[in-house]
Design a protein around this motif. Sequence first.
Motif, PDB file in Angstrom:
ATOM      1  N   MET A 106     -45.677  -9.287 -22.307  1.00 16.30           N
ATOM      2  CA  MET A 106     -45.069  -8.444 -23.356  1.00 16.30           C
ATOM      3  C   MET A 106     -45.704  -7.048 -23.299  1.00 16.30           C
ATOM      4  SD  MET A 106     -44.833  -8.982 -27.472  1.00 16.30           S
ATOM      5  CE  MET A 106     -46.578  -9.051 -27.788  1.00 16.30           C
ATOM      6  N   ILE A 107     -44.848  -6.053 -23.368  1.00 15.99           N
ATOM      7  CA  ILE A 107     -45.347  -4.674 -23.333  1.00 15.99           C
ATOM      8  C   ILE A 107     -45.078  -4.005 -24.674  1.00 15.99           C
ATOM      9  CG2 ILE A 107     -44.839  -2.384 -22.369  1.00 15.99           C
ATOM     10  CD1 ILE A 107     -44.830  -3.640 -19.640  1.00 15.99           C
ATOM     11  N   ILE A 108     -46.059  -3.284 -25.176  1.00 16.73           N
ATOM     12  CA  ILE A 108     -45.910  -2.533 -26.432  1.00 16.73           C
ATOM     13  C   ILE A 108     -46.313  -1.093 -26.147  1.00 16.73           C
ATOM     14  CG2 ILE A 108     -46.780  -2.246 -28.793  1.00 16.73           C
ATOM     15  CD1 ILE A 108     -47.253  -5.231 -28.927  1.00 16.73           C
ATOM     16  N   GLY A 109     -45.472  -0.164 -26.589  1.00 10.68           N
ATOM     17  CA  GLY A 109     -45.805   1.262 -26.440  1.00 10.68           C
ATOM     18  C   GLY A 109     -45.474   1.772 -25.049  1.00 10.68           C
ATOM     19  N   ASN A 110     -46.171   2.845 -24.674  1.00  7.69           N
ATOM     20  CA  ASN A 110     -45.923   3.516 -23.392  1.00  7.69           C
ATOM     21  C   ASN A 110     -46.812   2.924 -22.299  1.00  7.69           C
ATOM     22  OD1 ASN A 110     -44.137   5.870 -24.246  1.00  7.69           O
ATOM     23  ND2 ASN A 110     -45.852   6.054 -25.655  1.00  7.69           N
ATOM     24  N   TYR A 111     -46.299   1.980 -21.550  1.00  5.75           N
ATOM     25  CA  TYR A 111     -47.077   1.314 -20.505  1.00  5.75           C
ATOM     26  C   TYR A 111     -46.290   1.366 -19.210  1.00  5.75           C
ATOM     27  CZ  TYR A 111     -50.154  -2.137 -18.348  1.00  5.75           C
ATOM     28  OH  TYR A 111     -51.062  -2.773 -17.526  1.00  5.75           O
ATOM     29  N   VAL A 112     -46.970   1.787 -18.140  1.00  5.06           N
ATOM     30  CA  VAL A 112     -46.306   1.814 -16.829  1.00  5.06           C
ATOM     31  C   VAL A 112     -47.063   0.906 -15.872  1.00  5.06           C
ATOM     32  CG1 VAL A 112     -45.333   4.123 -17.058  1.00  5.06           C
ATOM     33  CG2 VAL A 112     -47.612   3.884 -16.155  1.00  5.06           C
ATOM     34  N   GLU A 113     -46.337   0.184 -15.050  1.00  6.23           N
ATOM     35  CA  GLU A 113     -46.975  -0.671 -14.051  1.00  6.23           C
ATOM     36  C   GLU A 113     -47.514   0.237 -12.938  1.00  6.23           C
ATOM     37  OE1 GLU A 113     -46.228  -4.496 -15.770  1.00  6.23           O
ATOM     38  OE2 GLU A 113     -47.625  -3.759 -14.251  1.00  6.23           O
ATOM     39  N   VAL A 114     -48.765   0.056 -12.633  1.00  2.00           N
ATOM     40  CA  VAL A 114     -49.395   0.895 -11.608  1.00  2.00           C
ATOM     41  C   VAL A 114     -49.654   0.051 -10.369  1.00  2.00           C
ATOM     42  CG1 VAL A 114     -51.366   2.352 -11.077  1.00  2.00           C
ATOM     43  CG2 VAL A 114     -50.489   2.302 -13.404  1.00  2.00           C
ATOM     44  N   ASP A 115     -49.231   0.565  -9.226  1.00  2.00           N
ATOM     45  CA  ASP A 115     -49.441  -0.126  -7.957  1.00  2.00           C
ATOM     46  C   ASP A 115     -50.938  -0.179  -7.656  1.00  2.00           C
ATOM     47  OD1 ASP A 115     -48.113   0.460  -4.571  1.00  2.00           O
ATOM     48  OD2 ASP A 115     -49.497  -1.039  -5.382  1.00  2.00           O
ATOM     49  N   ASP A 116     -51.423  -1.373  -7.361  1.00  4.37           N
ATOM     50  CA  ASP A 116     -52.845  -1.551  -7.057  1.00  4.37           C
ATOM     51  C   ASP A 116     -53.334  -0.663  -5.913  1.00  4.37           C
ATOM     52  OD1 ASP A 116     -53.952  -4.991  -7.650  1.00  4.37           O
ATOM     53  OD2 ASP A 116     -53.985  -3.164  -8.862  1.00  4.37           O
ATOM     54  N   GLY A 117     -52.414  -0.368  -4.997  1.00  7.87           N
ATOM     55  CA  GLY A 117     -52.809   0.393  -3.806  1.00  7.87           C
ATOM     56  C   GLY A 117     -52.615   1.887  -3.952  1.00  7.87           C
ATOM     57  N   ILE A 118     -52.358   2.353  -5.177  1.00 11.76           N
ATOM     58  CA  ILE A 118     -52.078   3.770  -5.384  1.00 11.76           C
ATOM     59  C   ILE A 118     -53.259   4.626  -4.928  1.00 11.76           C
ATOM     60  CG2 ILE A 118     -52.932   3.845  -7.767  1.00 11.76           C
ATOM     61  CD1 ILE A 118     -50.563   5.673  -8.417  1.00 11.76           C
ATOM     62  N   LYS A 119     -52.934   5.749  -4.288  1.00 17.12           N
ATOM     63  CA  LYS A 119     -53.995   6.612  -3.798  1.00 17.12           C
ATOM     64  C   LYS A 119     -54.512   7.471  -4.957  1.00 17.12           C
ATOM     65  CE  LYS A 119     -52.571   6.914   1.051  1.00 17.12           C
ATOM     66  NZ  LYS A 119     -52.286   5.520   1.114  1.00 17.12           N
ATOM     67  N   ASN A 120     -55.632   8.120  -4.710  1.00 18.99           N
ATOM     68  CA  ASN A 120     -56.268   8.994  -5.693  1.00 18.99           C
ATOM     69  C   ASN A 120     -56.615   8.248  -6.975  1.00 18.99           C
ATOM     70  OD1 ASN A 120     -57.306  11.497  -5.512  1.00 18.99           O
ATOM     71  ND2 ASN A 120     -55.626  12.538  -6.538  1.00 18.99           N
ATOM     72  N   SER A 121     -57.259   7.119  -6.766  1.00 20.54           N
ATOM     73  CA  SER A 121     -57.622   6.298  -7.918  1.00 20.54           C
ATOM     74  C   SER A 121     -59.020   5.721  -7.713  1.00 20.54           C
ATOM     75  CB  SER A 121     -56.610   5.159  -8.095  1.00 20.54           C
ATOM     76  OG  SER A 121     -56.604   4.319  -6.966  1.00 20.54           O
ATOM     77  N   LEU A 122     -59.592   5.336  -8.841  1.00 21.38           N
ATOM     78  CA  LEU A 122     -60.882   4.634  -8.809  1.00 21.38           C
ATOM     79  C   LEU A 122     -60.679   3.303  -9.515  1.00 21.38           C
ATOM     80  CD1 LEU A 122     -63.239   7.468 -10.159  1.00 21.38           C
ATOM     81  CD2 LEU A 122     -63.263   6.570  -7.848  1.00 21.38           C
ATOM     82  N   LYS A 123     -61.288   2.254  -8.975  1.00 23.06           N
ATOM     83  CA  LYS A 123     -61.207   0.978  -9.679  1.00 23.06           C
ATOM     84  C   LYS A 123     -62.599   0.369  -9.734  1.00 23.06           C
ATOM     85  CE  LYS A 123     -58.438  -3.166 -10.158  1.00 23.06           C
ATOM     86  NZ  LYS A 123     -57.357  -4.001  -9.641  1.00 23.06           N
ATOM     87  N   MET A 124     -62.955  -0.084 -10.919  1.00 21.07           N
ATOM     88  CA  MET A 124     -64.267  -0.710 -11.077  1.00 21.07           C
ATOM     89  C   MET A 124     -64.077  -2.048 -11.789  1.00 21.07           C
ATOM     90  SD  MET A 124     -66.437   2.622 -12.365  1.00 21.07           S
ATOM     91  CE  MET A 124     -65.093   3.529 -13.096  1.00 21.07           C
ATOM     92  N   SER A 125     -64.752  -3.078 -11.302  1.00 22.28           N
ATOM     93  CA  SER A 125     -64.736  -4.379 -11.970  1.00 22.28           C
ATOM     94  C   SER A 125     -66.127  -4.640 -12.513  1.00 22.28           C
ATOM     95  CB  SER A 125     -64.360  -5.482 -10.977  1.00 22.28           C
ATOM     96  OG  SER A 125     -62.982  -5.563 -10.834  1.00 22.28           O
ATOM     97  N   LEU A 126     -66.213  -4.770 -13.816  1.00 26.94           N
ATOM     98  CA  LEU A 126     -67.508  -4.881 -14.474  1.00 26.94           C
ATOM     99  C   LEU A 126     -67.613  -6.205 -15.197  1.00 26.94           C
ATOM    100  CD1 LEU A 126     -67.247  -1.315 -16.046  1.00 26.94           C
ATOM    101  CD2 LEU A 126     -68.350  -1.909 -13.891  1.00 26.94           C
ATOM    102  N   LEU A 127     -68.820  -6.747 -15.252  1.00 24.14           N
ATOM    103  CA  LEU A 127     -69.006  -8.006 -15.970  1.00 24.14           C
ATOM    104  C   LEU A 127     -69.231  -7.725 -17.459  1.00 24.14           C
ATOM    105  CD1 LEU A 127     -71.322  -9.923 -13.482  1.00 24.14           C
ATOM    106  CD2 LEU A 127     -68.891 -10.294 -13.896  1.00 24.14           C
ATOM    107  N   PRO A 128     -68.470  -8.410 -18.342  1.00 20.82           N
ATOM    108  CA  PRO A 128     -68.640  -8.172 -19.786  1.00 20.82           C
ATOM    109  C   PRO A 128     -70.075  -8.377 -20.242  1.00 20.82           C
ATOM    110  CG  PRO A 128     -66.723  -9.574 -19.380  1.00 20.82           C
ATOM    111  CD  PRO A 128     -67.421  -9.397 -18.060  1.00 20.82           C
TER     112      PRO A 128
END
Lengths: 179, 114
Positions: A1-23
């Motif tokens: 379910m999507i609420i508000g302004n949400y766009v699906e972002v391609d995981d492989g998109i260039k010019n991006s940073l991704k970080m996975s952090l442990l809670p």
Amino acid sequence: MIIGNYVEVDDGIKNSLKMSLLPDDLSRVWKRCGMTADYGATYLSSVSPDRVKIQNSLSTILNELIENAAKNAPKQLGTVDVFLVDNRNTILFQVDNYVSESQYRIFQQVAGNIAKCDDANAKYLKALENCDENQRESGIGLLTILNFFNLKMGFKFGGAVGDGIYHVSVQTVISLQES
Amino acid sequence: MHIENEDFKIHFDNNINSINFSGSLRLWNPDEYLKIKQFMLDVHDLNLPELTLDFKDLVFLNSSGISTLCKFIIEVKKFDKMPIRIIGNSQILWQTKSFQNLKLLWDKIELRFV
């Protein structure tokens, strides 16, 4: 379910940073939330003519999203995923995490209230006046950034991924020209 | 009177009746913000002729901190004991926005941005 302004972002998109952090890592050393926000903001604002102002605003927004996720994510399950996309004139922040079923229901209400909100400032002032120590149910952190900065906000609520565990995603898109 | 750690400093300057905030204030533990609010209330209880809250050197404040500041203003508004002046940094957007809201909460607050 999507609420508000949400766009699906391609995981492989260039010019991006991704970080996975442990809670658990974020909760145990809380200043890691701010460190992550500062790093992302510094990187993204590094070529901006109004670097200092933009960096401060981006860090403030991103910190709020990360702190929200860190407070609500089960400490021993999954990761808090932080996704930053530089679209030149806009910056997209997306923070994904897992939550319990009760938090999922509360968060859907909060998201719904935020998305329906015509006057963010009025809603924010009302939340401030009524705010008690349990700020999570008011969504005051998200209202703060929605009210202070010209950004679009959206939410994606995934289905159950385990016994009473759900995936949520919060996204903001910030226009650099107006921040 | 002061509260400080490696990230922030809150200091009451009794020469100019000003509580000066500096650094980065992004606490999680609600008890830590209660201590800060109590510090501000204790200064307010000193029956000063006026009180300044100087935030120009505070680079970051999270939403919990902004809420604490608002709760302080809501509490002292009830007593209306002294003029309150807030000094903010015009280059920090969260300050210009949040302090304008404080004025909406209590119109007697004086705002100054440097």
